[in-house]
Design a protein around this motif. Structure first.
Motif, PDB file in Angstrom:
ATOM      1  N   VAL A 170      30.872 -66.857  28.376  1.00  0.00           N
ATOM      2  CA  VAL A 170      32.046 -67.713  28.554  1.00  0.00           C
ATOM      3  C   VAL A 170      31.673 -69.017  29.264  1.00  0.00           C
ATOM      4  N   PHE A 171      30.619 -68.986  30.088  1.00  0.00           N
ATOM      5  CA  PHE A 171      30.193 -70.201  30.785  1.00  0.00           C
ATOM      6  C   PHE A 171      29.547 -71.218  29.839  1.00  0.00           C
ATOM      7  N   TRP A 172      29.222 -70.773  28.630  1.00  0.00           N
ATOM      8  CA  TRP A 172      28.615 -71.698  27.657  1.00  0.00           C
ATOM      9  C   TRP A 172      29.607 -72.064  26.546  1.00  0.00           C
ATOM     10  N   ASN A 173      30.868 -71.642  26.734  1.00  0.00           N
ATOM     11  CA  ASN A 173      31.893 -71.919  25.727  1.00  0.00           C
ATOM     12  C   ASN A 173      32.445 -73.322  25.949  1.00  0.00           C
ATOM     13  N   SER A 174      32.197 -74.217  24.974  1.00  0.00           N
ATOM     14  CA  SER A 174      32.559 -75.626  25.181  1.00  0.00           C
ATOM     15  C   SER A 174      34.074 -75.819  25.273  1.00  0.00           C
ATOM     16  N   LYS A 175      34.841 -74.774  24.904  1.00  0.00           N
ATOM     17  CA  LYS A 175      36.298 -74.820  25.074  1.00  0.00           C
ATOM     18  C   LYS A 175      36.662 -75.074  26.542  1.00  0.00           C
ATOM     19  N   TYR A 176      35.797 -74.616  27.434  1.00  0.00           N
ATOM     20  CA  TYR A 176      36.109 -74.736  28.873  1.00  0.00           C
ATOM     21  C   TYR A 176      35.330 -75.861  29.549  1.00  0.00           C
ATOM     22  N   LYS A 177      34.910 -76.833  28.777  1.00  0.00           N
ATOM     23  CA  LYS A 177      34.159 -77.962  29.326  1.00  0.00           C
ATOM     24  C   LYS A 177      34.915 -78.611  30.489  1.00  0.00           C
ATOM     25  N   GLY A 178      34.196 -78.811  31.590  1.00  0.00           N
ATOM     26  CA  GLY A 178      34.807 -79.441  32.753  1.00  0.00           C
ATOM     27  C   GLY A 178      35.736 -78.529  33.535  1.00  0.00           C
ATOM     28  N   LYS A 205      46.220 -67.900  33.342  1.00  0.00           N
ATOM     29  CA  LYS A 205      47.125 -68.813  32.626  1.00  0.00           C
ATOM     30  C   LYS A 205      46.364 -69.687  31.632  1.00  0.00           C
ATOM     31  N   LYS A 206      45.067 -69.947  31.960  1.00  0.00           N
ATOM     32  CA  LYS A 206      44.283 -70.870  31.130  1.00  0.00           C
ATOM     33  C   LYS A 206      43.259 -70.155  30.264  1.00  0.00           C
ATOM     34  N   LEU A 211      28.878 -78.800  30.960  1.00  0.00           N
ATOM     35  CA  LEU A 211      30.172 -78.123  30.882  1.00  0.00           C
ATOM     36  C   LEU A 211      30.764 -77.874  32.260  1.00  0.00           C
ATOM     37  N   ALA A 212      29.907 -77.870  33.292  1.00  0.00           N
ATOM     38  CA  ALA A 212      30.373 -77.513  34.638  1.00  0.00           C
ATOM     39  C   ALA A 212      31.166 -78.656  35.255  1.00  0.00           C
ATOM     40  N   SER A 213      32.224 -78.295  35.969  1.00  0.00           N
ATOM     41  CA  SER A 213      32.969 -79.333  36.689  1.00  0.00           C
ATOM     42  C   SER A 213      32.325 -79.564  38.048  1.00  0.00           C
ATOM     43  N   GLY A 214      31.553 -78.600  38.530  1.00  0.00           N
ATOM     44  CA  GLY A 214      30.877 -78.806  39.802  1.00  0.00           C
ATOM     45  C   GLY A 214      30.028 -77.616  40.196  1.00  0.00           C
ATOM     46  N   TRP A 215      29.182 -77.835  41.205  1.00  0.00           N
ATOM     47  CA  TRP A 215      28.325 -76.778  41.768  1.00  0.00           C
ATOM     48  C   TRP A 215      28.697 -76.620  43.233  1.00  0.00           C
ATOM     49  N   TYR A 216      29.191 -75.439  43.616  1.00  0.00           N
ATOM     50  CA  TYR A 216      29.596 -75.224  45.002  1.00  0.00           C
ATOM     51  C   TYR A 216      29.167 -73.850  45.484  1.00  0.00           C
TER      52      TYR A 216
END
Lengths: 347, 276
Positions: free
Chosen positions: A153-161, A142-143, A205-210
Motif C-alpha cells: 500500500v505504501f507503493w500505491n500511487s493512489k495515495y501519493k502525498g 475515511k480515506k 509518494l511520501a508526504s514526509g519522514w518523521y
C-alpha cells in the motif's frame, strides 16, 4: 610566546570547569535516558515523591541516536531503554552493567514469563522489559477504504502525498525487506540494495519522514497512511476514531524495549530502584495507559480494564509472521548506514 | 598592554569555540576508525564524490540559499532604505517590531510556521473557506525558502540599515544640485555606498541558510534533505564522523570560495565587507 601559553592555560582551565559542571548539585539522583514521548510524566513525579531521588530525564528519537550519544558521553546515564537489537549490540560491546535483581523484586513478581530470557539477553542479566509492540500501518478509514493488509500500500500511487514514512533506519529498511519476502535481518548486499531502491522509489509518494511528529499529523488528518509502532497507533486511535491499525500479511517486526543500566553508571542502585518502580503493576498500568504501548505484565493489564485487551496493543501474536530485529555485524551495519544515507538524500 | 588584556576573552572564545571544534572536525574527516588504529584516510571524501546524490544535495542547498538570499535583498533593501531615510518618531517602534521575533527561539519560530502552512493549518483553512483549498504547503521548496527568508530577513535589513545611516545627506543634496534625478542619485551614490552593508547581509543570510537543517526537517517534512540534514545525520544517527567531517569540509570550502568571489567583485571600489 608567553602570551600564547597564557591563553592556552586559560582555555584549558575553562574547558575543565565546563567538564566538571554536570557533577555539581547535591542529593540522590538518577539519570534516565528514554525515547521521546515514552513515559507518563506523573510517574516520574510519583517516583521522586516516594523515594526522594531526583530524576534527570533526557530523550532520544531513535536507537541509533541514543547509541551515538551514549558512546560519546562520560557515563552520564543511569537508565536507558533501548530496543532488543540495540541491547544485543550493547551487551556484545560490553556497554551494559549486570542488574542486581535482588533490588528489582517486581521483575520476578509481575513480568510475564514469555517476556523473560529473550533471545537478545538469554540469561536475563542485563534487561527488564518496559513495553513491547509491533510495527504496522496506521490508516484513516475515511480515506483508505480497503484494509491495508500488505506493505504494498505504501507503493500505491493512489495515495501519493498521503503517506508518512518512519525516519528510522531499521524500521523503514526492515519494512521494505519484509515486503520483498526477505528477513528483517537480511545481510545479503543484493537484497539490501533492492530494499534501498524500493524505498527511493517510494520517496516521491511520501508526504514526509518523521518519528514522533507522526502522531500529530495522523490525528490531525494531514496524511492517510503511516508506518508506526503499535503503541503510537493506540494513542492516535484514542484521539481520532477514524484511524485504525493493521499488521500486513507479509509479516512484521515485534520489539521489546527494555530498561538497562549502562556500564559505569554513577547511580546504579538508584537506577535499580527506578527499574523496580516501573515494574510495579499500578505504575505499569498507569504508564501503559498513558503512552499506549503494550505492557509485559498481566497484573498490570488486569488493572487496565478494556485498554488491557485492545487488539491493537495486544494482537493474537500467533496469527502473524513476527520477527525480532537482531544486532548486525559491523560490516552489515556500515552497509545499512550507507544505504540509509543514500535513501535519505534522495527525493 | 591594556589592549592585549581586553582581547583575551576574544582569543579564548575563538580558540575554544571556533578553532578547537574546527580542528576536531578536520581531524575526524581524515581519520578512519578513530577508536582503533586511527590511520590517515580520504574515504570520507571518496564516499562524497562516489555517489552523485550527495553533490545533488549540496547543489540543492546552495540553490535554496541563493534564492532565499536574493529574496532577502529584494525585501530587505527597501525596508532598510526607508527606515534609514525616515525621520518619523515611530521609526524605533518599527525596528523593535522587526527585531521582536528574533527574541523568540529559532526552533519555535520555525515550528510555528507548520501551523500556518500545513493542510489543516490556518492558511489552508482560510483558502478552503474561500473555495480554493485545502492546500498543503509543507514539504515544498517554496515552504523551505519562505521560512528561511522569514528567519534570516532581519540579518539582511540591519547591516544595510546601519550602512545607510552613515550616508551623509549633503552628498545626496550635492548630487541633486548638480542635476542628477532621484534615480541617478540612488544608483550613483546610495547603492554603491551601501554595498558593504549588502555584502555583510549576504554573508549573514547565505551561509546559515546553506547549512540549516531544522527548517527542511520541519516545514520541509523531512523529505527535503539539505546538506545540513546530511551532516547532522552522519554525526547524530549513523555515527560516521569521517563522512560527516568530509561533507562539512567540502561545504565550508564551497561556501568560502563563493563568499570570496562575491567580495572580490566589489573590493575594487569599496571596503568593509565582512570577509575583508
Amino acid at each position: 610566546m608567553k602570551k600564547l601559553k597564557g591563553i592556552l592555560f586559560f582555555s584549558l582551565a575553562l574547558m575543565m570547569m565546563i567538564a566538571l559542571l554536570p557533577g555539581c548539585g547535591s542529593g540522590e539522583k538518577v539519570v534516565v535516558y528514554n525515547w521521546g514521548d515514552y513515559i507518563d510524566p506523573d510517574v516520574i513525579d510519583m517516583f521522586e515523591e516516594e523515594t526522594g531521588i531526583e530524576v534527570v530525564y533526557e530523550m532520544y528519537e531513535t536507537n541509533e541516536a541514543m547509541y551515538t550519544k551514549l558512546k560519546n558521553s562520560n557515563n552520564n546515564y543511569d537508565v536507558i531503554i533501548p530496543s532488543d537489537y540495540m541491547i544485543e549490540r550493547l551487551i556484545k560491546e560490553g556497554e551494559l552493567e549486570e542488574i542486581n535483581f535482588k533490588n528489582v523484586p517486581n521483575f520476578e513478581a509481575n513480568i510475564d514469563k514469555e517476556y523473560k530470557n529473550p533471545a537478545f539477553d538469554p540469561e536475563n542479566k542485563y534487561s527488564v522489559p518496559y513495553t513491547w509492540g509491533t510495527l504496522g500501518i496506521l490508516y484513516n478509514t475515511k480515506k483508505v477504504k480497503e484494509t491495508p493488509d500488505s506493505w504494498g500500500v505504501f507503493w500505491n500511487s493512489k495515495y501519493k502525498g498521503r503517506i508518512i514514512m518512519m525516519n528510522s533506519q531499521r524500521d523503514a529498511i526492515g519494512m521494505a525487506l519484509k515486503y520483498m519476502g526477505k528477513s528483517l535481518n537480511e545481510t545479503d548486499r543484493g537484497a539490501l540494495d533492492a530494499a534501498k531502491n524500493k524505498l527511493i522509489e517510494m520517496t516521491p509518494l511520501a508526504s514526509g519522514w518523521y518519528v514522533d511528529e507522526v502522531k500529530d499529523k495522523m490525528i490531525g488528518g494531514e496524511a492517510d497512511l503511516a508506518l508506526v509502532y503499535a503503541g503510537d497507533a493506540v494513542y492516535c486511535i484514542s484521539q481520532n476514531k477514524d484511524l485504525a491499525y493493521a499488521i500486513p500479511k507479509e509479516g512484521t517486526n515485534i520489539f521489546y524495549d527494555s530498561m538497562c543500566i549502562p556500564k559505569g553508571a554513577k547511580n546504579k542502585e538508584n537506577a535499580e530502584k527506578f527499574i523496580d518502580f516501573m515494574c510495579r503493576p499500578d505504575i505499569q498500568a498507569k504508564n501503559a495507559e498513558y503512552i499506549g504501548y503494550s505492557s509485559p505484565s498481566t497484573p498490570a493489564r488486569e488493572l487496565m480494564g478494556d485498554a488491557g485487551k485492545d487488539p491493537t496493543a495486544y494482537p493474537d501474536i500467533t496469527k502473524y509472521d513476527l520477527e525480532f530485529f537482531s544486532a548486525l555485524d559491523d560490516g552489515t551495519k556500515e552497509y545499512y548506514n550507507k544505504i540509509w544515507t543514500e535513501i535519505r538524500s534522495s527525493r | 598592554m591594556k589592549k592585549t588584556i581586553c582581547m583575551i576573552p576574544l582569543y579564548v572564545w575563538t580558540l575554544v569555540f571556533i578553532l578547537v571544534p574546527l580542528a576536531i572536525v578536520i581531524y575526524y574527516a581524515f581519520i578512519s576508525d578513530p577508536h582503533g588504529d586511527a590511520s590517515f584516510s580520504l574515504d570520507g571524501f571518496r564516499d562524497f564524490f562516489s555517489n552523485p546524490v550527495f553533490a545533488e544535495v549540496l547543489l540543492r542547498s546552495l540553490k535554496i540559499a541563493f534564492i532565499s538570499t536574493l529574496v532577502c535583498i529584494l525585501l530587505g533593501y527597501p525596508a532598510a532604505y526607508f527606515l534609514a531615510r525616515s525621520k518619523s518618531r515611530f521609526k524605533f517602534v518599527v525596528i523593535i517590531l522587526m527585531l521582536l521575533p528574533m527574541w523568540i527561539n529559532f526552533l519555535i519560530r520555525t515550528y510555528s510556521w507548520l501551523s500556518l502552512l500545513e493542510k489543516t493549518g490556518l492558511i489552508s483553512t482560510l483558502l478552503t473557506y474561500m473555495g480554493f483549498g485545502p492546500v498543503d504547503f509543507t514539504g515544498t521548496e517554496f515552504a523551505v525558502i519562505l521560512v528561511s527568508v522569514y528567519d534570516f530577513l532581519p540579518f539582511m535589513i540591519m547591516p544595510i540599515y546601519i550602512t545607510l545611516l552613515k550616508l551623509d545627506q549633503s552628498h545626496l543634496d550635492a548630487a541633486a544640485d548638480l542635476g542628477a534625478n532621484p534615480a541617478k542619485v540612488f544608483f550613483k551614490i546610495t547603492l554603491p555606498f551601501s554595498v558593504p552593508g549588502i555584502l555583510s547581509g549576504v554573508a549573514m543570510v547565505f551561509v546559515p541558510s546553506v547549512t540549516t537543517f531544522a527548517i527542511s526537517q520541519t516545514v520541509g517534512n523531512g523529505k527535503f534533505p539539505l546538506i545540513g540534514d546530511l551532516i547532522q545525520e552522519q554525526y547524530m544517527v549513523v555515527s560516521n564522523w569521517q563522512f560527516g567531517g568530509a561533507i562539512s569540509i567540502v561545504t565550508m570550502a564551497v561556501v568560502l570560495l563563493l563568499m570570496y568571489f562575491i567580495n572580490r567583485t566589489d573590493s575594487d571600489e569599496n571596503g568593509g565587507g565582512i570577509l575583508q
